[in-house]
Design a protein around this motif. Structure first.
Motif, PDB file in Angstrom:
ATOM      1  N   PRO A  23     -11.882   1.815  12.127  1.00 13.90           N
ATOM      2  CA  PRO A  23     -11.239   1.124  11.001  1.00 13.90           C
ATOM      3  C   PRO A  23     -10.083   1.929  10.432  1.00 13.90           C
ATOM      4  O   PRO A  23     -10.054   3.163  10.538  1.00 13.90           O
ATOM      5  CB  PRO A  23     -12.376   0.982   9.976  1.00 13.90           C
ATOM      6  CG  PRO A  23     -13.630   1.132  10.759  1.00 13.90           C
ATOM      7  CD  PRO A  23     -13.306   2.070  11.880  1.00 13.90           C
ATOM      8  N   SER A  24      -9.156   1.232   9.793  1.00 15.44           N
ATOM      9  CA  SER A  24      -7.965   1.886   9.264  1.00 15.44           C
ATOM     10  C   SER A  24      -8.282   2.841   8.119  1.00 15.44           C
ATOM     11  O   SER A  24      -7.520   3.779   7.861  1.00 15.44           O
ATOM     12  CB  SER A  24      -6.962   0.825   8.786  1.00 15.44           C
ATOM     13  OG  SER A  24      -7.557  -0.004   7.797  1.00 15.44           O
ATOM     14  N   TYR A  25      -9.388   2.624   7.407  1.00 17.96           N
ATOM     15  CA  TYR A  25      -9.728   3.488   6.280  1.00 17.96           C
ATOM     16  C   TYR A  25     -10.516   4.726   6.704  1.00 17.96           C
ATOM     17  O   TYR A  25     -10.916   5.535   5.864  1.00 17.96           O
ATOM     18  CB  TYR A  25     -10.509   2.712   5.213  1.00 17.96           C
ATOM     19  CG  TYR A  25     -11.764   2.030   5.714  1.00 17.96           C
ATOM     20  CD1 TYR A  25     -12.967   2.717   5.806  1.00 17.96           C
ATOM     21  CD2 TYR A  25     -11.751   0.697   6.093  1.00 17.96           C
ATOM     22  CE1 TYR A  25     -14.111   2.105   6.270  1.00 17.96           C
ATOM     23  CE2 TYR A  25     -12.893   0.069   6.555  1.00 17.96           C
ATOM     24  CZ  TYR A  25     -14.072   0.771   6.633  1.00 17.96           C
ATOM     25  OH  TYR A  25     -15.211   0.154   7.092  1.00 17.96           O
ATOM     26  N   THR A  26     -10.749   4.895   8.012  1.00 19.97           N
ATOM     27  CA  THR A  26     -11.510   6.054   8.478  1.00 19.97           C
ATOM     28  C   THR A  26     -10.763   7.354   8.202  1.00 19.97           C
ATOM     29  O   THR A  26     -11.376   8.361   7.813  1.00 19.97           O
ATOM     30  CB  THR A  26     -11.802   5.933   9.983  1.00 19.97           C
ATOM     31  OG1 THR A  26     -12.508   4.723  10.235  1.00 19.97           O
ATOM     32  CG2 THR A  26     -12.641   7.101  10.470  1.00 19.97           C
ATOM     33  N   ALA A  27      -9.450   7.368   8.415  1.00 20.54           N
ATOM     34  CA  ALA A  27      -8.680   8.602   8.265  1.00 20.54           C
ATOM     35  C   ALA A  27      -8.775   9.180   6.852  1.00 20.54           C
ATOM     36  O   ALA A  27      -9.092  10.367   6.688  1.00 20.54           O
ATOM     37  CB  ALA A  27      -7.225   8.374   8.675  1.00 20.54           C
ATOM     38  N   PRO A  28      -8.510   8.393   5.782  1.00 19.73           N
ATOM     39  CA  PRO A  28      -8.636   8.990   4.445  1.00 19.73           C
ATOM     40  C   PRO A  28     -10.065   9.403   4.105  1.00 19.73           C
ATOM     41  O   PRO A  28     -10.271  10.430   3.447  1.00 19.73           O
ATOM     42  CB  PRO A  28      -8.130   7.888   3.507  1.00 19.73           C
ATOM     43  CG  PRO A  28      -8.148   6.626   4.294  1.00 19.73           C
ATOM     44  CD  PRO A  28      -7.932   7.032   5.714  1.00 19.73           C
ATOM     45  N   GLU A  88       0.822  -1.203   0.000  1.00 11.48           N
ATOM     46  CA  GLU A  88       0.000   0.000   0.000  1.00 11.48           C
ATOM     47  C   GLU A  88       0.856   1.253   0.000  1.00 11.48           C
ATOM     48  O   GLU A  88       1.869   1.335   0.683  1.00 11.48           O
ATOM     49  CB  GLU A  88      -0.934   0.015   1.220  1.00 11.48           C
ATOM     50  CG  GLU A  88      -2.039  -1.029   1.151  1.00 11.48           C
ATOM     51  CD  GLU A  88      -2.992  -0.807   0.002  1.00 11.48           C
ATOM     52  OE1 GLU A  88      -3.198   0.355  -0.382  1.00 11.48           O
ATOM     53  OE2 GLU A  88      -3.508  -1.800  -0.534  1.00 11.48           O
ATOM     54  N   SER A  89       0.401   2.250  -0.751  1.00  9.03           N
ATOM     55  CA  SER A  89       1.086   3.540  -0.794  1.00  9.03           C
ATOM     56  C   SER A  89       0.860   4.298   0.504  1.00  9.03           C
ATOM     57  O   SER A  89      -0.152   4.145   1.170  1.00  9.03           O
ATOM     58  CB  SER A  89       0.568   4.364  -1.976  1.00  9.03           C
ATOM     59  OG  SER A  89       0.990   5.692  -1.895  1.00  9.03           O
ATOM     60  N   ALA A  90       1.813   5.123   0.853  1.00  5.43           N
ATOM     61  CA  ALA A  90       1.676   5.941   2.062  1.00  5.43           C
ATOM     62  C   ALA A  90       0.592   7.002   1.919  1.00  5.43           C
ATOM     63  O   ALA A  90       0.083   7.529   2.878  1.00  5.43           O
ATOM     64  CB  ALA A  90       3.011   6.611   2.400  1.00  5.43           C
ATOM     65  N   GLY A  91       0.194   7.315   0.671  1.00  8.22           N
ATOM     66  CA  GLY A  91      -0.891   8.281   0.459  1.00  8.22           C
ATOM     67  C   GLY A  91      -0.394   9.709   0.572  1.00  8.22           C
ATOM     68  O   GLY A  91       0.785   9.989   0.712  1.00  8.22           O
ATOM     69  N   GLY A  92      -1.333  10.648   0.497  1.00  8.39           N
ATOM     70  CA  GLY A  92      -1.009  12.061   0.616  1.00  8.39           C
ATOM     71  C   GLY A  92      -1.097  12.802  -0.699  1.00  8.39           C
ATOM     72  O   GLY A  92      -1.401  13.987  -0.726  1.00  8.39           O
ATOM     73  N   ALA A  93      -0.812  12.123  -1.825  1.00 10.63           N
ATOM     74  CA  ALA A  93      -0.825  12.794  -3.121  1.00 10.63           C
ATOM     75  C   ALA A  93      -2.219  13.260  -3.481  1.00 10.63           C
ATOM     76  O   ALA A  93      -2.410  14.370  -3.994  1.00 10.63           O
ATOM     77  CB  ALA A  93      -0.278  11.857  -4.197  1.00 10.63           C
ATOM     78  N   SER A  94      -3.225  12.425  -3.220  1.00 11.84           N
ATOM     79  CA  SER A  94      -4.593  12.789  -3.594  1.00 11.84           C
ATOM     80  C   SER A  94      -5.083  13.972  -2.780  1.00 11.84           C
ATOM     81  O   SER A  94      -5.726  14.884  -3.315  1.00 11.84           O
ATOM     82  CB  SER A  94      -5.525  11.588  -3.419  1.00 11.84           C
ATOM     83  OG  SER A  94      -5.423  11.050  -2.118  1.00 11.84           O
ATOM     84  N   GLU A  95      -4.795  13.974  -1.457  1.00 13.29           N
ATOM     85  CA  GLU A  95      -5.206  15.102  -0.627  1.00 13.29           C
ATOM     86  C   GLU A  95      -4.528  16.385  -1.083  1.00 13.29           C
ATOM     87  O   GLU A  95      -5.159  17.439  -1.180  1.00 13.29           O
ATOM     88  CB  GLU A  95      -4.875  14.845   0.851  1.00 13.29           C
ATOM     89  CG  GLU A  95      -5.658  13.699   1.482  1.00 13.29           C
ATOM     90  CD  GLU A  95      -4.930  12.382   1.347  1.00 13.29           C
ATOM     91  OE1 GLU A  95      -4.126  12.224   0.393  1.00 13.29           O
ATOM     92  OE2 GLU A  95      -5.147  11.494   2.194  1.00 13.29           O
TER      93      GLU A  95
END
Length: 710
Positions: A235-240, A179-186
């Motif tokens: 759940p882990s997906y709550t933050a995004p 899984e990507s660390a994320g952040g780019a979409s935000e």
């Protein structure tokens, strides 16, 4: 009972300034520096605290009372060693694996010495001898496996991969490590929102204020969410999801108040008076709109599903924080930067060659001249987009929906190719009875035409329960596999239970997805009734009308249906090049709750301004034109911001977030442009003064909630 239409004139129901909104916003404007300092302090404090403590997210996918949950509970009760997970090392050699043993065996031995590896099983080969898999047993569950240790296993296994030997790895642990660390979409969403705000206001400073308000609210909530995860199941997906909704709602709420502030300045009010009027009108609308979103989100609690309750509470907290920031932080910022903002507003207005709202007045007049045509065409278009949702199929993402370049997807495809499509999603059938009942289960499953292979019955450690793994002929996410589960549960196994006097339960990924879909379907009516009923009741109390809430509920349901239809076309049927697969089981109910709340936002913003004009003039047609003229550009800008924020999540590698992003973006697009700017003016033109009709008895009973002051 008789009914009446009451037109409240400026002198009626006057209330002196007061209440919590006035106290909070008034204090923030008088103590602007202190208010901003307290927000900065709160953001820093929760960020530091959450960083030191760390998160404790946990996905509660339990479905009490279902067969799949009973299978999980049975394993926990009869396997004392606790929960662990495994990784599959998949090997493929086109010329056969026999020639690759000299490299495979040392690699497996090296993997066995890595951290958290309990054992490595001997590879099991396919019939053609070209595909094999070795199961790597771990000493921890997938959620507790450090990502760096999982990547170490991946790298060690793939060291021997050459042109003649392909090595891929599968399992939840591998998927989590990829899984990507994320952040780019935000970041992309925030940047796009800033561009839209600059174009709207013509000033970087003015554009920054709504953005800053949203960032402070979302940042503070994120820290609180991390801390709350130690006390509640989050759940882990709550933050995004929380950031997705928080950024869109936070920017919009601040934008609507700031736009009214700007409008009052241009009408000749001084800065203090403009701030007071903006909070007295748009501020009240924001609070009311936020309450409708909260009601919709808390409606998820009526479903009684643990996996959604944590999300509902997390996103509700986000909306509450954005409401607080809009009426406390934003007024303070407006006070601190008031002079510069006023100069930029007047300078931008002086350069403008158009009277504000002229285009929207012309659109409203055009719609009012022939209201039936836009009403019928718009409704038919929404209904057409709803049709694909009738074929919507729920499921859970597995490696088969991963990107083709990922090793988990390659391992999935190799296993399906070598051992059959059902190998990736076996049905786990539990037999609670004697050994003869377990053997009878194995024979019955082996003779079923939908099952390719069956493992021998295996007794658990305590000898009280046996399990049989059945491999379907179809893939885990195929409809044929769901049909197989339904047939086994409804016909095959009940008949066998009558003969053996044993109890049989079916679990596994497909069975769990079917159980979740069934649980949602059974509880959906009460969920819809609670959300729609409470929201309609609030609208009735505010606008003193029966038809306005009814119209709002019907149109909101249409926009939600259209949104689900679009994600069905894209993600289930594979339009626009998306990976085909079922819709994530959590997505439809979450989209319903969020979209219904957001749709009510635009309803409140538009209709409250129309209601304000109608109370002032008593002219229903003119009220629609002026209401749209004053809010059309703001609603469009707010919608554009939400669309780019939500749409930016299509950049996320997570399939569920992509579905959320597309569904919410489509719903906002349809709601803001088609429904609010075309269909609603057409409906109100046809209703005329009847739009504000309320039975006299109901008028006496309902509390009076004022969104605008005279």
């Amino acid at each position: 009972m008789t009914a009446q239409t009451t037109i409240q004139r400026p002198g009626q129901d006057q209330q002196p300034p007061g209440g919590l909104l006035h106290r909070v916003s008034g204090w923030a404007m008088r103590r602007a520096g202190l208010a901003v300092f307290l927000w900065v302090l709160a953001l820093v404090a929760v960020t530091v605290a959450s960083t030191l403590v760390g998160s404790a997210y946990r996905n509660d996918n339990s479905l009490p009372g279902t067969d799949s949950q009973k299978v999980i509970d049975t394993f926990r009760a009869h396997q004392p060693q606790g929960e662990t997970d495994s990784i599959q090392i998949v090997l493929y050699a086109g010329s056969g694996l026999a020639t690759q043993r000299a490299r495979i065996d040392p690699m497996l031995a090296a993997v066995g010495k890595l951290p958290h590896v309990a054992a490595v099983a001997k590879p099991a080969e396919s019939q053609d001898g070209r595909t094999a898999y070795a199961t790597v047993a771990l000493d921890v569950a997938a959620a507790d496996m450090p990502a760096e240790d999982a990547r170490a296993i991946i790298h060690k296994a793939q060291e021997i991969s050459t042109d003649g030997l392909q090595v891929e790895l599968g399992g939840d642990v591998v998927r989590n490590a990829q899984e990507s660390a994320g952040g780019a979409s935000e970041g992309a969403g925030i940047l796009a929102a800033l561009v839209i705000l600059v174009l709207l206001f013509g000033s970087l400073l003015a554009a920054t204020l709504p953005l800053l308000t949203a960032i402070f609210a979302v940042g503070s909530t994120l820290g609180l969410l991390v801390l709350a995860s130690h006390f509640f199941s989050v759940p882990s997906y709550t933050a995004p999801v929380m950031m997705l909704v928080g950024l869109g709602v936070g920017i919009d709420y601040a934008l609507l108040i700031f736009s009214r502030y700007r409008s009052e300045l241009l009408d000749g009010a001084d800065r203090q008076e403009a701030g007071r009027k903006a909070l007295d009108t748009a501020g009240r609308s924001v609070l009311f709109a936020g309450c409708t979103v909260v009601i919709a989100l808390l409606g998820l609690l009526a479903l009684g599903l643990g996996s959604l309750q944590g999300v509902a509470l997390g996103v509700t907290l986000t909306v509450l924080m954005t409401m607080l920031a809009a009426v406390s932080l934003l007024p303070a910022l407006l006070t601190l930067f008031g002079k510069r903002i006023e100069r930029s507003v007047r300078k931008h207005a002086a350069k403008s060659r158009r009277t504000p709202g002229d285009g929207w007045r012309k659109l409203a007049s055009l719609v009012q001249r022939g209201p039936w045509v836009p009403l019928v065409l718009g409704t038919v278009a929404l209904a057409a987009l709803c049709l694909p949702a009738l074929d919507l199929r729920l499921g859970f993402a597995d490696a088969g929906t991963d990107a083709p370049a990922k090793t988990s997807r390659k391992a999935y495809d190799l296993l399906a190719q070598g051992f059959g499509p059902g190998f990736n999603g076996p049905l786990i059938v539990v037999s609670q009875g004697d050994e003869a009942a377990a053997n009878a289960l194995g024979r019955t499953l082996a003779n079923d035409p939908g099952i390719a292979a069956v493992t021998p019955a295996q007794l658990m450690a305590d000898g009280k329960v046996a399990t049989v793994m059945a491999f379907p002929r179809s893939a885990p996410q195929d409809k044929a596999t769901s049909d197989l589960v339904e047939r086994l549960r409804d016909k095959t196994l009940p008949a066998l239970e009558t003969q053996t006097k044993a109890t049989y339960l079916i679990g596994g990924a497909t069975a769990a997805a079917d159980d979740f879909a069934g649980a949602v379907s059974n509880r959906l009516p009460i969920f819809v009734l609670v959300v729609v009923g409470l929201s309609a009741l609030l609208l009735t109390a505010v606008f003193r009308s029966i038809l306005i809430p009814l119209k709002a509920a019907l149109l909101n349901l249409l926009s939600i249906g259209a949104s689900l239809g679009v994600i069905t076309l894209v993600f289930q049927q594979g339009w626009l090049g998306a990976q085909k697969g079922p819709i994530e089981a959590f997505v439809p109910v979450m989209i319903f709750a969020i979209v219904f709340g957001l749709s009510m936002d635009y309803e409140v913003f538009l209709v409250s301004r129309i209601h304000e004009e109608w109370r002032r003039t008593g002219d229903a047609q003119n009220a629609v034109r002026e209401g749209l003229a004053h809010t059309g550009s703001v609603i469009t800008a707010a919608a554009a911001i939400m669309i780019v924020v939500f749409g930016a999540f299509l950049l996320s590698p997570d399939r569920m977030l992509k579905q959320f992003g597309l569904g919410l973006a489509v719903a906002v697009l349809l709601d803001a442009l088609l429904i609010r700017c075309v269909i609603v003016p057409a409906v109100l033109r046809l209703l005329g003064d009847r739009a504000w009709w309320l039975p006299r008895g109901l008028d006496r009973v309902l509390p009076k909630i004022a969104l605008e002051r005279d």
